[in-house]
Enzyme design. Sequence first.
Site, mmCIF file in Angstrom:
data_model
loop_
_atom_site.group_PDB
_atom_site.id
_atom_site.type_symbol
_atom_site.label_atom_id
_atom_site.label_comp_id
_atom_site.label_asym_id
_atom_site.label_seq_id
_atom_site.Cartn_x
_atom_site.Cartn_y
_atom_site.Cartn_z
ATOM 1 N N GLY A 135 2.415 2.622 10.618
ATOM 2 C CA GLY A 135 3.319 3.750 10.401
ATOM 3 C C GLY A 135 4.053 4.203 11.649
ATOM 4 O O GLY A 135 4.663 5.270 11.665
ATOM 5 N N LYS A 189 0.058 4.320 -0.286
ATOM 6 C CA LYS A 189 -0.556 5.525 0.297
ATOM 7 C C LYS A 189 -0.321 6.731 -0.631
ATOM 8 O O LYS A 189 -0.313 6.553 -1.850
ATOM 9 C CB LYS A 189 -0.013 5.756 1.705
ATOM 10 C CG LYS A 189 -0.123 4.482 2.546
ATOM 11 C CD LYS A 189 0.090 4.700 4.005
ATOM 12 C CE LYS A 189 -0.020 3.347 4.720
ATOM 13 N NZ LYS A 189 0.023 3.463 6.160
ATOM 14 N N HIS A 234 -9.580 1.113 5.259
ATOM 15 C CA HIS A 234 -8.233 1.293 5.821
ATOM 16 C C HIS A 234 -8.308 2.290 6.977
ATOM 17 O O HIS A 234 -9.098 3.249 6.924
ATOM 18 C CB HIS A 234 -7.269 1.799 4.750
ATOM 19 C CG HIS A 234 -5.856 1.827 5.240
ATOM 20 N ND1 HIS A 234 -5.370 2.874 5.980
ATOM 21 C CD2 HIS A 234 -4.845 0.929 5.145
ATOM 22 C CE1 HIS A 234 -4.108 2.615 6.313
ATOM 23 N NE2 HIS A 234 -3.779 1.442 5.814
ATOM 24 N N ASN A 258 0.858 -1.189 0.000
ATOM 25 C CA ASN A 258 0.000 0.000 0.000
ATOM 26 C C ASN A 258 0.898 1.245 0.000
ATOM 27 O O ASN A 258 1.489 1.584 1.019
ATOM 28 C CB ASN A 258 -0.894 -0.036 1.254
ATOM 29 C CG ASN A 258 -1.707 1.235 1.448
ATOM 30 O OD1 ASN A 258 -1.822 2.049 0.524
ATOM 31 N ND2 ASN A 258 -2.260 1.411 2.634
ATOM 32 N N GLU A 269 -5.287 -4.827 10.962
ATOM 33 C CA GLU A 269 -4.289 -3.774 11.075
ATOM 34 C C GLU A 269 -4.529 -2.975 12.351
ATOM 35 O O GLU A 269 -5.339 -2.034 12.358
ATOM 36 C CB GLU A 269 -4.381 -2.833 9.884
ATOM 37 C CG GLU A 269 -4.079 -3.486 8.561
ATOM 38 C CD GLU A 269 -3.485 -2.482 7.597
ATOM 39 O OE1 GLU A 269 -2.346 -2.674 7.169
ATOM 40 O OE2 GLU A 269 -4.147 -1.485 7.292
ATOM 41 N N GLU A 317 -6.613 4.754 7.824
ATOM 42 C CA GLU A 317 -6.461 6.176 7.473
ATOM 43 C C GLU A 317 -7.739 6.722 6.835
ATOM 44 O O GLU A 317 -8.092 7.890 7.008
ATOM 45 C CB GLU A 317 -5.226 6.361 6.583
ATOM 46 C CG GLU A 317 -3.947 6.241 7.412
ATOM 47 C CD GLU A 317 -2.780 5.590 6.718
ATOM 48 O OE1 GLU A 317 -2.756 5.537 5.485
ATOM 49 O OE2 GLU A 317 -1.878 5.116 7.444
ATOM 50 N N SER A 372 3.465 -1.749 10.286
ATOM 51 C CA SER A 372 4.930 -1.736 10.435
ATOM 52 C C SER A 372 5.584 -3.076 10.084
ATOM 53 O O SER A 372 6.534 -3.496 10.733
ATOM 54 C CB SER A 372 5.321 -1.290 11.846
ATOM 55 O OG SER A 372 4.890 0.050 12.067
#
Length: 250
Positions: A172, A11, A94, A9, A166, A96, A211
């Site tokens: 991140g 991003k 996701h 991904n 996740e 985010e 991560s």
Amino acid sequence: MRRCLVAGNWKMHMTVAETESFIVRFLPLVGAPNAEVVLFPPFTSLDCAGRLLRETNVGLGAQDVYFESKGAYTGAVSPGMLVACGCRYVLVGHSERRHVFGDGNDVVRRKLDAAVVGGLDPILCVGETIAERRGGQTNTVLETQLEAGLGGLSEAALARVVIAYEPVWAIGTGETATPEQAQEASAWIREWVGRRHGRAAEKVRILYGGSVKLDNARSLLALPDVDGSLVGGASLDPDGFAAIAAAAEA
Ligand code: PGA
């Protein structure tokens, strides 16, 4: 037998030119992997990536989708537009999208349904925040997200879905879930699928994301209920991401 899936991904990274140089370098490195390897570039790079990946062993997915097929929805991209670029997969929910853009469970479900109807295989992302984990709420949060995302889905539609666990606190941040935490949550998710959808539980692929790096990929991918990984930052380097894909085969 569930085929391992390694998803990158990107991003909001990579221009069209950067996408092209990544793929030109990545394809010979990754060769003909046993694992399924899929890139998720930003919308602006999908067309270019779709052309370069056509008839290769590397698949293509999008990071998000809107649930309408066309119309006055400024800034939105439909399932059909993604399929036309060569996408097979799309991320929905996701963290985010949920936390930065405010996608609630209802919107996530509409996107998932539209993806399936539009011919895409959705990867439904679920995961708890650190406060929820500390408060002992992990399974409750996962259950709410799973129920909203997959409750009542037909068997045929569920067969198209991949689930990504996740934990928000691991995305991140450089802080990865321990193999025990990743296994516990993935096994719990599979049990939930078993309770709600019976035999589909054995077939559904569950990825871990948060991560993932080369040095932790192997131990995470070896877990019995983890069938692949959703890699963010570490997927931006073609050499490093090819090494993670190779770790998935071991
Ligand atoms: P990260 O991102 O690997 O950079 O933590 C994972 C993801 O958001 O899918």
